[in-house]
Design a protein around this motif. Structure first.
Motif, mmCIF file in Angstrom:
data_model
loop_
_atom_site.group_PDB
_atom_site.id
_atom_site.type_symbol
_atom_site.label_atom_id
_atom_site.label_comp_id
_atom_site.label_asym_id
_atom_site.label_seq_id
_atom_site.Cartn_x
_atom_site.Cartn_y
_atom_site.Cartn_z
ATOM 1 N N TYR A 126 0.809 -1.223 0.000
ATOM 2 C CA TYR A 126 0.000 0.000 0.000
ATOM 3 C C TYR A 126 0.841 1.271 0.000
ATOM 4 O O TYR A 126 0.295 2.374 -0.095
ATOM 5 C CB TYR A 126 -0.954 0.013 1.193
ATOM 6 N N ALA A 127 2.146 1.135 0.084
ATOM 7 C CA ALA A 127 3.008 2.317 0.043
ATOM 8 C C ALA A 127 2.832 3.035 -1.292
ATOM 9 O O ALA A 127 2.950 2.433 -2.360
ATOM 10 C CB ALA A 127 4.468 1.911 0.236
ATOM 11 N N GLY A 128 2.503 4.314 -1.231
ATOM 12 C CA GLY A 128 2.295 5.094 -2.442
ATOM 13 C C GLY A 128 0.897 4.997 -3.017
ATOM 14 O O GLY A 128 0.583 5.649 -4.012
ATOM 15 N N SER A 129 0.026 4.192 -2.406
ATOM 16 C CA SER A 129 -1.337 4.021 -2.901
ATOM 17 C C SER A 129 -2.282 5.025 -2.256
ATOM 18 O O SER A 129 -2.053 5.484 -1.134
ATOM 19 C CB SER A 129 -1.810 2.593 -2.601
ATOM 20 N N ASP A 130 -3.383 5.338 -2.962
ATOM 21 C CA ASP A 130 -4.413 6.195 -2.400
ATOM 22 C C ASP A 130 -5.415 5.421 -1.548
ATOM 23 O O ASP A 130 -6.247 6.030 -0.855
ATOM 24 C CB ASP A 130 -5.193 6.893 -3.524
ATOM 25 N N LEU A 131 -5.388 4.087 -1.602
ATOM 26 C CA LEU A 131 -6.398 3.300 -0.889
ATOM 27 C C LEU A 131 -6.446 3.591 0.607
ATOM 28 O O LEU A 131 -7.536 3.695 1.174
ATOM 29 C CB LEU A 131 -6.180 1.800 -1.131
ATOM 30 N N PRO A 132 -5.300 3.726 1.301
ATOM 31 C CA PRO A 132 -5.400 4.015 2.745
ATOM 32 C C PRO A 132 -6.143 5.303 3.055
ATOM 33 O O PRO A 132 -6.734 5.436 4.131
ATOM 34 C CB PRO A 132 -3.931 4.092 3.185
ATOM 35 N N SER A 133 -6.170 6.256 2.122
ATOM 36 C CA SER A 133 -6.840 7.523 2.378
ATOM 37 C C SER A 133 -8.353 7.411 2.288
ATOM 38 O O SER A 133 -9.076 8.264 2.815
ATOM 39 C CB SER A 133 -6.346 8.588 1.392
ATOM 40 N N ILE A 134 -8.862 6.363 1.622
ATOM 41 C CA ILE A 134 -10.311 6.200 1.496
ATOM 42 C C ILE A 134 -10.834 5.008 2.292
ATOM 43 O O ILE A 134 -12.046 4.822 2.410
ATOM 44 C CB ILE A 134 -10.735 6.049 0.018
ATOM 45 N N PRO B 169 -10.419 3.456 6.001
ATOM 46 C CA PRO B 169 -9.819 3.563 7.336
ATOM 47 C C PRO B 169 -9.430 2.213 7.930
ATOM 48 O O PRO B 169 -8.737 2.162 8.953
ATOM 49 C CB PRO B 169 -10.924 4.234 8.166
ATOM 50 N N GLY B 170 -9.874 1.112 7.281
ATOM 51 C CA GLY B 170 -9.469 -0.200 7.767
ATOM 52 C C GLY B 170 -8.026 -0.531 7.457
ATOM 53 O O GLY B 170 -7.452 -1.449 8.056
ATOM 54 N N ILE B 171 -7.436 0.189 6.515
ATOM 55 C CA ILE B 171 -6.010 0.013 6.193
ATOM 56 C C ILE B 171 -5.224 0.961 7.083
ATOM 57 O O ILE B 171 -5.360 2.188 6.978
ATOM 58 C CB ILE B 171 -5.745 0.307 4.706
ATOM 59 N N ARG B 172 -4.397 0.415 7.955
ATOM 60 C CA ARG B 172 -3.702 1.241 8.944
ATOM 61 C C ARG B 172 -2.213 0.949 8.961
ATOM 62 O O ARG B 172 -1.746 -0.006 8.343
ATOM 63 C CB ARG B 172 -4.302 1.000 10.334
ATOM 64 N N LYS B 173 -1.497 1.761 9.715
ATOM 65 C CA LYS B 173 -0.064 1.571 9.898
ATOM 66 C C LYS B 173 0.226 1.219 11.356
ATOM 67 O O LYS B 173 -0.425 1.734 12.269
ATOM 68 C CB LYS B 173 0.706 2.841 9.526
ATOM 69 N N VAL B 174 1.187 0.351 11.539
ATOM 70 C CA VAL B 174 1.669 0.046 12.884
ATOM 71 C C VAL B 174 3.193 0.125 12.870
ATOM 72 O O VAL B 174 3.825 0.019 11.817
ATOM 73 C CB VAL B 174 1.224 -1.357 13.364
ATOM 74 N N THR B 175 3.745 0.293 14.050
ATOM 75 C CA THR B 175 5.199 0.303 14.186
ATOM 76 C C THR B 175 5.690 -1.130 14.337
ATOM 77 O O THR B 175 5.212 -1.879 15.200
ATOM 78 C CB THR B 175 5.629 1.126 15.402
ATOM 79 N N SER B 176 6.608 -1.521 13.472
ATOM 80 C CA SER B 176 7.160 -2.866 13.566
ATOM 81 C C SER B 176 7.920 -3.030 14.883
ATOM 82 O O SER B 176 8.634 -2.121 15.310
ATOM 83 C CB SER B 176 8.108 -3.123 12.391
ATOM 84 N N PRO B 177 7.765 -4.190 15.543
ATOM 85 C CA PRO B 177 8.536 -4.421 16.771
ATOM 86 C C PRO B 177 10.011 -4.692 16.496
ATOM 87 O O PRO B 177 10.806 -4.819 17.433
ATOM 88 C CB PRO B 177 7.852 -5.652 17.385
#
Length: 323
Positions: free
Chosen positions: A140-148, A150-158
């Motif tokens: 999803y990096a560079g995609s517009d999908l996360p902006s439309i 909200p189920g696509i999210r980011k987390v900090t890798s452990p």
């Protein structure tokens, strides 16, 4: 010396999960349920979708990676409130008229649409099947999908990234349908299901679901399944109902059984773009037929002669056994 106990013990018989399409849908698809209908390019569970329309199910959330004709029909049939998908279209042959009306104009009623990429949907099924809270992916990096969505999210890798720095990764939530319905070439009565050709995401969608209905071109003897175990994509323990329904993927194809009905796909854009024509089609071909066998009879022998396929047998293999 022979074991007298073993000799007197009757063989264990597998449970018989075969049922009719009407009974399977009545038992496993309820109003408001989340229903996954999976099959990629071929083996699309069209007949199951038609039975859902006949039974008048309402307010469904339908999950389907490639939302196509059967999705358009279910929406037009008043069955679907929300669609979760990664593709929308009439498979190289045009548009889905009802789906477009619902999303673009909200007529005759709005349709909620939750969009992912193909791989995003696969990851949702994988998370669901493995009972994980989410599934990470980079695409999803560079995609517009996360902006439309909200189920696509980011987390900090452990774990630190390659340069030792903190790294953010996209994740998608699990998808756990109330029921997954798939089409396949064959199964035994217990539900050991075999697929060849494109396998899609059927196994993952079945494992992610609370219940699973497998629709097949034919139910075969246990010995047929056991003779070629590597084709068993879905094992019996994951299946709740088995429905024998020849021709049940039409207008899609079933590898080795019948071809794709290109004429139907091309015609669907013209049918679905006209709401009144679409309503008449559903009343005649779906609600006006008692079951899929009547639908096939209505298509006629000429259609099935046109879709007939030639033979292309796989070579047998020797699995070997102890002497």
């Amino acid at each position: 010396m022979p074991n007298p106990v073993a000799a007197s013990t009757p063989p264990v018989r597998s449970p018989d999960k075969t049922t009719t399409m009407r009974e399977a849908i009545a038992a496993h698809v309820t109003d408001g349920a989340t229903v996954a209908l999976e099959g990629f390019t071929h083996l699309i569970p069209t007949a199951a979708g038609h039975e859902i329309i006949r039974q008048g199910r309402r307010d469904l959330t339908v999950a389907r990676m490639t939302a196509d004709i059967v999705t358009d029909q279910l929406i037009a049939g008043g069955c679907v409130r929300r669609l979760v998908s990664s593709f929308v279209g009439n498979s190289t042959a045009g548009s889905l008229g009802e789906l477009r009306r619902r999303i673009e104009t909200g007529q005759p009623a709005p349709l909620e649409h939750e969009e992912y990429s193909h791989y995003g949907m696969i990851c949702r099924y994988l998370a669901g099947a493995q009972r994980l809270p989410f599934y990470p992916l980079r695409s999803y990096a560079g995609s517009d999908l996360p902006s439309i969505n909200p189920g696509i999210r980011k987390v900090t890798s452990p774990y630190p990234g390659p340069d030792g720095a903190e790294e953010q990764v996209y994740v998608v939530p699990p998808l756990n349908p109330d029921v997954t319905i798939v089409h396949a070439q064959r199964a035994d009565r217990a539900g050991n299901t075999q697929i060849w050709g494109l396998t899609g995401v059927q196994a993952e969608a079945v494992y992610a679901a609370r219940k699973a209905v497998v629709v097949v071109e034919e139910v075969v003897a246990d010995e047929v399944i056991r003779s070629d175990p590597n084709r068993t994509v879905i094992p019996a323990h994951a299946v709740d109902a088995v429905v024998e329904c020849p021709g049940g993927a039409h207008p899609a194809f079933a590898q080795g059984y019948y071809d794709r009905d290109g004429e139907f796909y091309r015609g669907w854009s013209h049918i679905s773009k006209d709401p009144e024509r679409l309503r008449r089609w559903l009343d005649e071909w779906v609600r006006g037929t008692a079951d899929h066998s009547e639908y096939l009879a209505k298509l006629g022998a000429v259609t099935w002669e046109r879709l007939a396929v030639g033979e292309a047998w796989s070579q047998p293999v020797n699995y070997g056994r102890r002497r």
